[in-house]
Design a protein around this motif. Structure first.
Motif, PDB file in Angstrom:
ATOM      1  N   ARG A 106     -42.882 -11.655 -44.297  1.00 32.31           N
ATOM      2  CA  ARG A 106     -41.776 -11.884 -43.376  1.00 32.31           C
ATOM      3  C   ARG A 106     -41.376 -13.348 -43.439  1.00 32.31           C
ATOM      4  O   ARG A 106     -42.215 -14.229 -43.669  1.00 32.31           O
ATOM      5  CB  ARG A 106     -42.164 -11.521 -41.938  1.00 32.31           C
ATOM      6  N   LEU A 107     -40.101 -13.600 -43.213  1.00 35.43           N
ATOM      7  CA  LEU A 107     -39.612 -14.977 -43.199  1.00 35.43           C
ATOM      8  C   LEU A 107     -40.273 -15.737 -42.058  1.00 35.43           C
ATOM      9  O   LEU A 107     -40.357 -15.241 -40.927  1.00 35.43           O
ATOM     10  CB  LEU A 107     -38.093 -14.979 -43.015  1.00 35.43           C
ATOM     11  N   SER A 140     -47.062 -15.147 -46.669  1.00 34.00           N
ATOM     12  CA  SER A 140     -47.084 -13.816 -47.264  1.00 34.00           C
ATOM     13  C   SER A 140     -48.525 -13.322 -47.391  1.00 34.00           C
ATOM     14  O   SER A 140     -49.382 -14.031 -47.923  1.00 34.00           O
ATOM     15  CB  SER A 140     -46.432 -13.825 -48.650  1.00 34.00           C
ATOM     16  N   GLN A 156     -34.621  -9.378 -49.754  1.00 35.87           N
ATOM     17  CA  GLN A 156     -35.552 -10.072 -48.872  1.00 35.87           C
ATOM     18  C   GLN A 156     -36.964  -9.533 -49.077  1.00 35.87           C
ATOM     19  O   GLN A 156     -37.153  -8.380 -49.482  1.00 35.87           O
ATOM     20  CB  GLN A 156     -35.135  -9.862 -47.416  1.00 35.87           C
ATOM     21  N   LEU A 182     -36.883 -17.062 -50.501  1.00 29.57           N
ATOM     22  CA  LEU A 182     -36.330 -17.930 -49.459  1.00 29.57           C
ATOM     23  C   LEU A 182     -37.397 -18.189 -48.401  1.00 29.57           C
ATOM     24  O   LEU A 182     -37.939 -17.253 -47.799  1.00 29.57           O
ATOM     25  CB  LEU A 182     -35.114 -17.253 -48.818  1.00 29.57           C
ATOM     26  N   GLY A 183     -37.736 -19.442 -48.183  1.00 28.92           N
ATOM     27  CA  GLY A 183     -38.773 -19.781 -47.222  1.00 28.92           C
ATOM     28  C   GLY A 183     -40.183 -19.534 -47.719  1.00 28.92           C
ATOM     29  O   GLY A 183     -41.148 -19.742 -46.979  1.00 28.92           O
ATOM     30  N   HIS A 184     -40.332 -19.094 -48.970  1.00 30.78           N
ATOM     31  CA  HIS A 184     -41.653 -18.843 -49.554  1.00 30.78           C
ATOM     32  C   HIS A 184     -41.722 -19.448 -50.956  1.00 30.78           C
ATOM     33  O   HIS A 184     -42.080 -18.783 -51.926  1.00 30.78           O
ATOM     34  CB  HIS A 184     -41.942 -17.334 -49.613  1.00 30.78           C
ATOM     35  N   TRP A 220     -30.947 -20.954 -52.591  1.00 28.12           N
ATOM     36  CA  TRP A 220     -31.577 -21.078 -51.267  1.00 28.12           C
ATOM     37  C   TRP A 220     -30.635 -21.783 -50.298  1.00 28.12           C
ATOM     38  O   TRP A 220     -30.448 -21.332 -49.168  1.00 28.12           O
ATOM     39  CB  TRP A 220     -32.885 -21.865 -51.361  1.00 28.12           C
ATOM     40  N   SER A 228     -28.589 -19.882 -47.209  1.00 31.84           N
ATOM     41  CA  SER A 228     -28.867 -20.337 -45.846  1.00 31.84           C
ATOM     42  C   SER A 228     -27.601 -20.823 -45.149  1.00 31.84           C
ATOM     43  O   SER A 228     -27.384 -20.550 -43.964  1.00 31.84           O
ATOM     44  CB  SER A 228     -29.926 -21.438 -45.873  1.00 31.84           C
ATOM     45  N   ALA A 271     -37.353 -20.353 -41.256  1.00 30.98           N
ATOM     46  CA  ALA A 271     -36.112 -19.628 -41.499  1.00 30.98           C
ATOM     47  C   ALA A 271     -35.049 -20.548 -42.109  1.00 30.98           C
ATOM     48  O   ALA A 271     -35.346 -21.641 -42.611  1.00 30.98           O
ATOM     49  CB  ALA A 271     -35.621 -18.982 -40.211  1.00 30.98           C
ATOM     50  N   GLU A 272     -33.793 -20.106 -42.059  1.00 27.94           N
ATOM     51  CA  GLU A 272     -32.718 -20.745 -42.827  1.00 27.94           C
ATOM     52  C   GLU A 272     -32.545 -22.232 -42.537  1.00 27.94           C
ATOM     53  O   GLU A 272     -32.338 -23.019 -43.470  1.00 27.94           O
ATOM     54  CB  GLU A 272     -31.395 -20.007 -42.570  1.00 27.94           C
TER      55      GLU A 272
END
Length: 248
Positions: free
Chosen positions: A69-70, A74, A153, A187-189, A213, A217, A236-237
């Motif tokens: 999840r964002l 992970s 995602q 994104l974010g990972h 990215w 965002s 997040a973004e």
């Protein structure tokens, strides 16, 4: 009796879960038509279609768990991320779907409008928005279109062990930029990018992924705010945009 779980709901669409069945309700039946056809064409595991009405699609749950999840680390292993990369590569090598995504010119025009809105409404500092818009420009290089998921995602990719068991939510599928798919997944990972690319198995320009990215965002932030989501949650973004600003 199974309870009804609201997975996501906003003014455009809603997804409900009842036991092992997901019901997707969309105000635009064309989105569901694209989703069903994309799943039929995609050479990767997808949910079983149970039935479809004009504005409702019933899908069977897939085995396993989402890659993550964002905003949260992970839980998936490096091998699971590599397997996801291999699945995405298989999708990108498949014959193109018959419909197209917006052109680079259309994406750029929309992006500029979103940047103007973010600055005019004081949502983010102007220098942060402007710098990320500069970073995003690299995404507009020439590219060869592929069969792209379009909204890949990490919550849409399911694995069990080191096997990809299903990829869900295909309503944005189209001819698209392959690096956009890879960027949305990570994104974010960023810490998972090397594992994903190990499975994807080809030379990839990481700077273009970073450009996507920033683009993603910037482009998504107003929609998220207006539909009850918070792009300022940790990881997040907004954090993605701040990281890009600091990196530059």
């Amino acid at each position: 009796m199974d309870e009804v779980q609201v997975v996501v709901a906003h003014s455009e669409r809603a997804t409900l879960r009842v036991g092992d069945v997901f019901l997707k309700v969309d105000g635009d039946p064309g989105n569901l038509e694209v989703e069903v056809e994309a799943m039929r064409l995609a050479p990767v595991p997808t949910p079983e279609v149970l039935w479809r009405k004009p504005n409702v699609l019933a899908l069977a749950a897939v085995r396993g768990a989402a890659l993550g999840r964002l905003g949260e680390p992970s839980p998936a292993s490096p091998d699971a991320w590599a397997a996801a990369g291999a699945a995405v590569r298989k999708l990108h090598e498949a014959p193109l779907p018959p419909w197209s995504a917006p052109t680079s010119e259309e994406i750029g025009a929309k992006l500029d409008g979103e940047c103007e809105w973010l600055i005019a409404n004081g949502v983010l500092p102007a220098d942060l928005v402007i710098r990320n818009r500069e970073v995003a420009e690299l995404a507009f290089r020439p590219w060869e279109p592929v069969f792209a998921h379009g909204d890949l995602q990490i919550t849409h990719v399911f694995t069990e062990g080191d096997e990809v068991t299903g990829i869900i939510d295909w309503s944005e599928a189209s001819k698209g930029d392959p690096l956009n798919d890879l960027a949305i997944m990570t994104l974010g990972h960023e810490e998972c990018l090397d594992d994903l690319l190990a499975g994807y198995g080809t030379d990839v320009d990481v700077d273009v992924i970073r450009a996507w990215w920033s683009l993603r965002s910037l482009q998504a932030s107003r929609w998220l705010i207006e539909h009850g989501f918070d792009p300022n949650e940790p990881g997040a973004e907004f954090d993605v945009l701040r990281a890009a600003y600091e990196r530059s």
